[in-house]
Design an enzyme around this catalytic site. Structure first.
Site, PDB file in Angstrom:
ATOM      1  N   TYR A   1      40.076  33.264  41.637  1.00  0.00           N
ATOM      2  CA  TYR A   1      39.884  34.413  42.542  1.00  0.00           C
ATOM      3  C   TYR A   1      40.364  34.066  43.954  1.00  0.00           C
ATOM      4  CZ  TYR A   1      37.075  37.386  45.706  1.00  0.00           C
ATOM      5  OH  TYR A   1      36.647  38.220  46.720  1.00  0.00           O
TER       6      TYR A   1
ATOM      7  N   SER B   1      39.086  36.872  51.599  1.00  0.00           N
ATOM      8  CA  SER B   1      37.705  36.410  51.396  1.00  0.00           C
ATOM      9  C   SER B   1      37.496  35.084  52.119  1.00  0.00           C
ATOM     10  CB  SER B   1      37.475  36.214  49.902  1.00  0.00           C
ATOM     11  OG  SER B   1      36.376  35.376  49.674  1.00  0.00           O
TER      12      SER B   1
ATOM     13  N   LYS C   1      43.780  35.131  46.330  1.00  0.00           N
ATOM     14  CA  LYS C   1      43.618  35.722  47.674  1.00  0.00           C
ATOM     15  C   LYS C   1      44.577  35.024  48.649  1.00  0.00           C
ATOM     16  CE  LYS C   1      40.120  38.757  47.508  1.00  0.00           C
ATOM     17  NZ  LYS C   1      40.379  40.193  47.664  1.00  0.00           N
TER      18      LYS C   1
END
Ligand SMILES: NC(=O)c1ccc[n+]([C@@H]2O[C@H](COP(=O)([O-])OP(=O)(O)OC[C@H]3O[C@@H](n4cnc5c(N)ncnc54)[C@H](O)[C@@H]3O)[C@@H](O)[C@H]2O)c1
Length: 339
Positions: A153, A129, A157
């Site tokens: 989050y 991302s 990643k």
């Protein structure tokens, strides 16, 4: 020599991006396996009937979980390439239960990487991302800048990116993509990503509330996103092996996005409120264009118009359905312990 397409495993293939990518690939003749929990559908059958396949025989569905190695082994049968999309896929839903998110987004991803390598997969494509950069003052965020992830989050990643790079070798090759926020229609609609969220508010409430407004939110149209994954299956793997690419297109502020929505929708009231969420990034996607010739073709305005049409045609049935909002749906599942 046969030039038949080889099987692709798409983890998270029943998600927002997956539900557009899977029919695209199947309809072009790729045998595809989907590994998904189907958290956003009533059943795998409902998914299969909705996504629009011309040749359903090419699709294998595995209702399973990244946390279960047996499910992954089963899904990897006869697979040559993996596109790994499955995860708890935004900040607020990742924050609901840190242990659960770690088990899925980190340990689950490592399971997919390890077993893909063990099973002889030739090409591994990882959906990271653009949020891995955090807030940057540089005018152009390029792939070589240091990563400063701000949330659970995006931190996970980064960790999965590192793990994958460390596992790649001459037999197990792969590439990492850092997409901007995706916008546009999908049979598994998300209305919690910025452009879709603003469009939904304008169309169904007649009012847009903009939080802050000056933060840059790079976007990529769904049709470009899935075209890119298709391209990554076709580019000679040695050209992209161990590479990391940003994939974005329009870097606009939240206020500009809201004005674009207003322009398409017509009569809409706009309110601007202060926010503490100042995440802002201007993503540079020159590298992917220069190295593999990928450039976006679809605009944010086009995505807004397509969403408007999907609502008007009844393709998005109930804009308040919790399946359209990751955090609401995950909260329900976690409360019911259906995860
Ligand atoms: N949508 C975006 O704007 C965007 C932007 C950048 C990166 N990405 C990344 O792209 C990928 C796809 O995003 P999306 O918007 O389609 O997300 P999504 O939430 O719509 O889809 C994720 C899918 O993964 C499945 N899943 C979750 N946990 C699982 C588990 N333990 N086992 C099996 N399946 C599981 C869910 O059921 C869902 O179908 C994600 O990795 C996301 O982080 C998305």
């Amino acid at each position: 020599m046969s030039n038949a397409k080889q099987r692709v495993l798409i983890t998270g293939g029943a998600g927002y991006v997956g539900s557009v990518l899977v029919p695209l690939l199947v309809n072009k003749g790729y045998p595809v396996t989907v590994l998904d929990t189907f958290w956003f559908w009533d059943s795998p059958q409902q998914y299969q009937e909705t996504i629009g396949l011309s040749n359903a025989a090419l699709l294998r569905l595995v209702q399973g979980d990244l946390r279960n190695k047996e499910d992954i082994r089963q899904a990897l049968t006869e697979v040559e390439s993996v596109i790994h999309l499955a995860c708890i896929s935004n900040d607020p839903s990742s924050d609901l239960d840190a242990g659960f998110t770690h088990a899925v987004n980190y340990t689950g991803s490592l399971n997919v990487i390890d077993l893909a390598k063990e099973k002889g997969v030739k090409r591994f494509i990882y959906a990271s991302s653009s949020s891995v950069y955090g807030i940057k003052s540089e005018p152009n965020v390029t792939e070589d800048l240091p990563l400063e992830p701000l949330t659970q989050y995006s931190k996970l990643k980064v960790e999965v990116e590192h793990y994958l790079l460390h596992r790649l070798d001459d037999d197990f090759k792969g590439v990492i993509i850092r997409p901007s926020t995706v916008c546009g229609y999908s049979p598994r609609q998300r209305l919690d990503v910025v452009v879709n969220l603003l469009t939904n508010l304008a169309l169904n409430k007649g009012k847009i509330k903009v939080m802050g407004g000056n933060q840059l939110r790079p976007n990529i149209h769904m049709k470009d996103m899935v075209r890119l994954y298709e391209l990554l299956l076709e580019v000679p793997i040695d050209k992209i092996n161990k590479k990391i690419y940003n994939a974005g297109y329009e870097n606009r502020t939240v206020l500009e996005l809201a004005l674009l929505v207003k322009e398409v929708m017509g009569k809409v009231t706009m309110e601007v409120e202060e926010t503490t969420d100042l995440r802002s990034y201007h993503v540079c996607s020159d590298k992917i264009r220069q190295e593999i010739g990928f450039a976006s073709e679809h605009t944010v305005k086009g995505a807004i118009m397509e969403l408007k049409e999907a609502f008007e045609q009844g393709k998005i049935k109930n804009s308040d359905d919790e399946n359209n909002f990751n955090v609401k749906r995950m909260k329900t599942l976690l409360e019911r312990r259906e995860t």
